[in-house]
Design a protein around this motif. Structure first.
Motif, PDB file in Angstrom:
ATOM      1  N   GLU A   1     -10.832  -1.436 -25.355  1.00  0.00           N
ATOM      2  CA  GLU A   1      -9.659  -2.245 -25.698  1.00  0.00           C
ATOM      3  C   GLU A   1      -8.725  -2.390 -24.507  1.00  0.00           C
ATOM      4  N   VAL A   2      -8.790  -1.391 -23.613  1.00  0.00           N
ATOM      5  CA  VAL A   2      -7.920  -1.403 -22.451  1.00  0.00           C
ATOM      6  C   VAL A   2      -8.769  -1.326 -21.184  1.00  0.00           C
ATOM      7  N   LEU A   3      -8.476  -2.237 -20.253  1.00  0.00           N
ATOM      8  CA  LEU A   3      -9.209  -2.240 -18.985  1.00  0.00           C
ATOM      9  C   LEU A   3      -8.218  -1.955 -17.865  1.00  0.00           C
ATOM     10  N   ILE A   4      -8.555  -1.003 -17.022  1.00  0.00           N
ATOM     11  CA  ILE A   4      -7.692  -0.696 -15.894  1.00  0.00           C
ATOM     12  C   ILE A   4      -8.498  -0.850 -14.618  1.00  0.00           C
ATOM     13  N   LEU A   5      -8.109  -1.818 -13.807  1.00  0.00           N
ATOM     14  CA  LEU A   5      -8.899  -2.161 -12.639  1.00  0.00           C
ATOM     15  C   LEU A   5      -8.048  -1.988 -11.380  1.00  0.00           C
ATOM     16  N   ASP A   6      -8.457  -1.053 -10.535  1.00  0.00           N
ATOM     17  CA  ASP A   6      -7.688  -0.802  -9.316  1.00  0.00           C
ATOM     18  C   ASP A   6      -8.275  -1.633  -8.178  1.00  0.00           C
ATOM     19  N   GLU A   7      -7.582  -2.662  -7.794  1.00  0.00           N
ATOM     20  CA  GLU A   7      -7.995  -3.598  -6.758  1.00  0.00           C
ATOM     21  C   GLU A   7      -9.439  -4.076  -6.942  1.00  0.00           C
ATOM     22  N   PRO A   8      -9.667  -4.777  -8.053  1.00  0.00           N
ATOM     23  CA  PRO A   8     -11.037  -5.174  -8.399  1.00  0.00           C
ATOM     24  C   PRO A   8     -11.655  -6.164  -7.414  1.00  0.00           C
TER      25      PRO A   8
ATOM     26  N   ASN B   1       0.847  -1.193   0.000  1.00  0.00           N
ATOM     27  CA  ASN B   1       0.000   0.000   0.000  1.00  0.00           C
ATOM     28  C   ASN B   1       0.883   1.243   0.000  1.00  0.00           C
ATOM     29  N   GLY B   2       0.497   2.211  -0.823  1.00  0.00           N
ATOM     30  CA  GLY B   2       1.260   3.451  -0.871  1.00  0.00           C
ATOM     31  C   GLY B   2       2.487   3.379  -1.755  1.00  0.00           C
ATOM     32  N   ALA B   3       2.599   2.319  -2.552  1.00  0.00           N
ATOM     33  CA  ALA B   3       3.790   2.170  -3.393  1.00  0.00           C
ATOM     34  C   ALA B   3       3.701   3.003  -4.667  1.00  0.00           C
ATOM     35  N   GLY B   4       2.484   3.440  -5.011  1.00  0.00           N
ATOM     36  CA  GLY B   4       2.318   4.229  -6.235  1.00  0.00           C
ATOM     37  C   GLY B   4       1.487   3.541  -7.298  1.00  0.00           C
ATOM     38  N   LYS B   5       0.845   2.426  -6.927  1.00  0.00           N
ATOM     39  CA  LYS B   5       0.025   1.693  -7.907  1.00  0.00           C
ATOM     40  C   LYS B   5      -1.149   2.558  -8.381  1.00  0.00           C
ATOM     41  N   SER B   6      -1.925   3.045  -7.411  1.00  0.00           N
ATOM     42  CA  SER B   6      -3.115   3.827  -7.773  1.00  0.00           C
ATOM     43  C   SER B   6      -2.737   5.106  -8.499  1.00  0.00           C
ATOM     44  N   THR B   7      -1.689   5.756  -8.055  1.00  0.00           N
ATOM     45  CA  THR B   7      -1.260   7.003  -8.707  1.00  0.00           C
ATOM     46  C   THR B   7      -0.905   6.733 -10.166  1.00  0.00           C
TER      47      THR B   7
ATOM     48  N   GLY C   1     -11.888   1.087  -4.865  1.00  0.00           N
ATOM     49  CA  GLY C   1     -13.089   1.134  -4.038  1.00  0.00           C
ATOM     50  C   GLY C   1     -14.374   1.240  -4.840  1.00  0.00           C
ATOM     51  N   ALA C   2     -14.260   1.223  -6.170  1.00  0.00           N
ATOM     52  CA  ALA C   2     -15.417   1.280  -7.053  1.00  0.00           C
ATOM     53  C   ALA C   2     -16.438   2.350  -6.653  1.00  0.00           C
ATOM     54  N   PRO C   3     -16.052   3.643  -6.707  1.00  0.00           N
ATOM     55  CA  PRO C   3     -17.004   4.696  -6.346  1.00  0.00           C
ATOM     56  C   PRO C   3     -18.157   4.759  -7.337  1.00  0.00           C
ATOM     57  N   LEU C   4     -19.366   4.981  -6.823  1.00  0.00           N
ATOM     58  CA  LEU C   4     -20.559   5.038  -7.668  1.00  0.00           C
ATOM     59  C   LEU C   4     -21.476   6.141  -7.144  1.00  0.00           C
ATOM     60  N   TYR C   5     -22.377   6.603  -8.008  1.00  0.00           N
ATOM     61  CA  TYR C   5     -23.390   7.563  -7.561  1.00  0.00           C
ATOM     62  C   TYR C   5     -24.443   6.806  -6.763  1.00  0.00           C
ATOM     63  N   ALA C   6     -24.343   6.923  -5.435  1.00  0.00           N
ATOM     64  CA  ALA C   6     -25.114   6.036  -4.563  1.00  0.00           C
ATOM     65  C   ALA C   6     -26.618   6.238  -4.661  1.00  0.00           C
ATOM     66  N   ASP C   7     -27.064   7.441  -5.030  1.00  0.00           N
ATOM     67  CA  ASP C   7     -28.514   7.656  -5.038  1.00  0.00           C
ATOM     68  C   ASP C   7     -29.172   7.216  -6.343  1.00  0.00           C
TER      69      ASP C   7
ATOM     70  N   ALA D   1      -6.256  -5.507 -23.491  1.00  0.00           N
ATOM     71  CA  ALA D   1      -5.061  -5.339 -22.654  1.00  0.00           C
ATOM     72  C   ALA D   1      -5.582  -4.938 -21.277  1.00  0.00           C
ATOM     73  N   ILE D   2      -5.248  -5.729 -20.261  1.00  0.00           N
ATOM     74  CA  ILE D   2      -5.803  -5.479 -18.931  1.00  0.00           C
ATOM     75  C   ILE D   2      -4.682  -5.191 -17.939  1.00  0.00           C
ATOM     76  N   ILE D   3      -4.873  -4.146 -17.167  1.00  0.00           N
ATOM     77  CA  ILE D   3      -3.949  -3.875 -16.063  1.00  0.00           C
ATOM     78  C   ILE D   3      -4.761  -3.931 -14.787  1.00  0.00           C
ATOM     79  N   LEU D   4      -4.355  -4.764 -13.849  1.00  0.00           N
ATOM     80  CA  LEU D   4      -5.085  -4.781 -12.581  1.00  0.00           C
ATOM     81  C   LEU D   4      -4.108  -4.715 -11.429  1.00  0.00           C
ATOM     82  N   SER D   5      -4.468  -3.900 -10.451  1.00  0.00           N
ATOM     83  CA  SER D   5      -3.586  -3.799  -9.288  1.00  0.00           C
ATOM     84  C   SER D   5      -4.154  -4.664  -8.184  1.00  0.00           C
ATOM     85  N   THR D   6      -3.276  -5.161  -7.364  1.00  0.00           N
ATOM     86  CA  THR D   6      -3.713  -6.029  -6.286  1.00  0.00           C
ATOM     87  C   THR D   6      -2.594  -6.139  -5.274  1.00  0.00           C
ATOM     88  N   HIS D   7      -2.945  -6.491  -4.039  1.00  0.00           N
ATOM     89  CA  HIS D   7      -1.866  -6.931  -3.171  1.00  0.00           C
ATOM     90  C   HIS D   7      -2.119  -8.360  -2.701  1.00  0.00           C
ATOM     91  N   ILE D   8      -3.053  -9.006  -3.421  1.00  0.00           N
ATOM     92  CA  ILE D   8      -3.298 -10.414  -3.142  1.00  0.00           C
ATOM     93  C   ILE D   8      -2.491 -11.223  -4.138  1.00  0.00           C
TER      94      ILE D   8
END
Lengths: 319, 244
Positions: free
Chosen positions: A155-162, A39-45, A85-91, A186-193
């Motif tokens: 064509e490109v999927l970027i998934l932050d801790e899906p 965590n904090g390594a720069g993945k999300s950035t 964290g998959a933010p969404l419009y909650a209402d 082409a898929i990039i996914l971040s994880t620490h699992i």
């Protein structure tokens, strides 16, 4: 054809902190790149810069041949992005939300209908389509977030801790979904699992302190482990000390560790020199010595060990 | 343009899927009625016009518009959806304009629902309907100016309460800027042209001249450029503060 995603010398500072430090890599169509790091390594950035949310301090991002800085619209059109964290419009309801995304993506009428039906079936959210998102379970929310990302068949999927925060069944579902899409994107996914890397990724990069410290297939990463090609030997023997001496004397053996010993059974871990295979010589020594072998296993190497080694800078065998 | 419209629709719909819309409209109508009838002495004046109604609009907007604008960007920041929104293939201007126009459209709906006031004066007497139409336009423009300030301030924070209070304070400054309360502060040291500039920056003088029934181009330009300036600031703020 060039790489689908091409990142060159990307850097980003927040005040005195260098969050991303000169990172370069490329992802081809058909690849699933695992983005590892503490965590904090720069993945999300890094992901935020690829998707155009944050502007890098230096370096360039090219997606499908288009430069993000020069033609941001073309790049954003190609990318599907699931933020952390998959933010969404909650209402909103999932239907209204996906409808909004589809219109922004430029779909109208029948085409929009088709895309919506398609994606709803893909992520299985039929039964919650008209409930406010705020009332949905975590698993459903994540699926709505995924639906939003794959709606326009990017064509490109970027998934932050899906899969972060999901239960094992939900994790499995998400991974299955990612695998089914892997061949044409082409898929990039971040994880620490780390198990996730083995489960879905064709390649993995490890980031620590904003720097890229490792890049290879999961098998290549495992080969960097001290445990790679190590032999675990379980013997029933009266002469445990003798066995240890003999093992140590074998060519190619770096060290021998007695892990445990009880009821006359000893468990040895035999580390090879330079990661070469030593199982045959260990087997031979056992036959000659007439040891009774309960178990003989070759280790592939453990990702978590490599991960810990390269991200904390402690004991790792140099390759 | 298409994207701005899509964002506007989503934003406007979200007012109505939450109780915000209904609470806002009811309170707005109630307060504007109270102000007009009690403070403005609507009946006692014995005149068939809506002056007593419109006079209080700047003061009513002072605390009711910040309530409308506070969530525009602060909520996006708090929930993280700002990342979703700004990675969609839209420009920053489309996002800012879409959100602002949605809030403004909502305000226009609330304002339009005060039509019984207009109907009442027409029933009781023979008002100058041209003046009333001009006043409605003036009120809408002034509300837009309040909203533009509010949208910009809302983009500075993820906290809606802070957005509310700071917006209200900023709006108060612009309402009062022709007033001795603000001018006295500058009088001792500021040159005359600056005093002139400050007092002409106030909402009240522009709003008053429109509610007299004169739609002067200068007043329209004032409100239009005021809104444009704050929306521009809104874009700049988001570009600069995306990471927080």
């Amino acid at each position: 054809m060039g790489a689908m995603v091409e990142i060159k010398n990307l850097s980003k500072r927040f005040g005195p902190i260098t969050a991303v430090d000169d990172i370069s890599f490329a992802v081809q169509r058909g690849e699933v790149l695992g983005f590892l790091g503490p965590n904090g390594a720069g993945k999300s950035t890094t992901m935020k810069m690829i998707t155009g949310f944050l502007a890098p301090d230096s370096g360039s991002v090219r997606v499908g041949g288009d430069d993000l800085e020069l033609s941001p619209m073309a790049v954003k059109q190609r990318i599907g992005y699931l933020p952390e964290g998959a933010p969404l419009y909650a209402d909103m309801t999932p239907y209204a939300f996906l409808d909004f995304c589809a219109e922004i993506r430029g779909f109208r009428g029948d085409e929009k209908r088709r895309h919506l039906d398609d994606v709803v079936a893909k992520v299985h959210i039929e039964q919650v389509l008209s409930q406010p998102i705020a009332t949905l379970s975590k698993g459903f929310k994540r699926r709505v977030g995924l639906a939003q990302a794959i709606l326009h068949d990017p064509e490109v999927l970027i998934l932050d801790e899906p899969t972060d925060g999901l239960d094992p069944n939900q994790k499995h579902e998400v991974r299955t979904l990612i695998r089914t899409m892997a061949t044409e994107k082409a898929i990039i996914l971040s994880t620490h699992i780390l198990e996730e890397v083995d489960a879905v990724c064709t390649r993995a990069v490890i980031i620590a302190h904003g720097r890229l410290v490792c890049d290879g297939t999961p098998a290549e990463l495992e080969a960097r482990s001290r445990l790679h090609n190590a032999v675990t030997l379980l013997v029933r023997s009266g002469a445990i000390n003798g066995a240890q001496q003999q093992l140590r004397a074998l060519a190619g053996v770096d060290s021998v560790e007695l892990l445990e010993e009880h009821d006359g059974v000893a468990r040895f871990q035999i580390y090879p020199k330079d990661g070469h295979s030593i199982v045959s010589s260990v087997g031979e020594a056992a036959r000659e010595g007439g040891w009774r072998i309960e178990e003989l296993r070759v280790e592939r190497g453990r990702l978590d060990e490599v991960f810990r080694a390269v991200t904390t800078g402690s004991t790792s065998r140099e390759v | 343009m298409g994207h701005t419209w899509t964002i506007l629709k989503r934003e406007l719909a979200s007012y109505f899927t939450t109780p915000i819309a209904y609470v806002f409209i009811v309170i707005y109508l109630f307060l504007s009625g109270i102000f007009a009838f009690y403070l403005g002495n609507f009946f006692g004046r014995g005149q068939a016009d809506l002056n007593s109604f419109f006079t209080f609009h700047p003061w009513l907007y002072l605390f009711i518009i910040p309530a409308l604008s506070m969530r525009l960007w602060a909520e996006e920041r708090r929930s993280g959806t700002i990342e979703l929104l700004l990675t969609l293939p839209i420009t920053m201007w489309q996002a800012v304009a879409g959100k602002f126009l949605a809030a403004w459209a909502f305000m226009a709906i609330a304002l339009a629902l005060t039509f019984p006031m207009w109907w009442t004066v027409n029933y009781l007497g023979e008002p100058d309907n041209g003046v009333i139409v001009a006043s409605y336009i003036g009120s809408l423009l002034m509300g837009g100016a309040f909203l533009a300030i509010g949208a910009c301030i809302s983009s500075l924070t993820r906290n809606q309460v802070i957005a509310f209070i700071v917006t209200a304070a900023a709006c108060l400054l612009f309402v009062l800027s022709g007033h001795p309360l603000v001018l006295d502060f500058f009088k001792g040291w500021a040159p005359a042209f600056l005093l002139q500039a400050i007092s002409s920056f106030g909402f009240l003088s522009h709003f008053d001249s429109i509610t007299k029934g004169i739609i002067d181009l200068r007043d329209l330009v004032y409100f239009a450029s005021f809104i444009a300036f704050w929306l521009f600031a809104n874009v700049v703020v988001i570009e600069m503060k995306k990471a927080d």
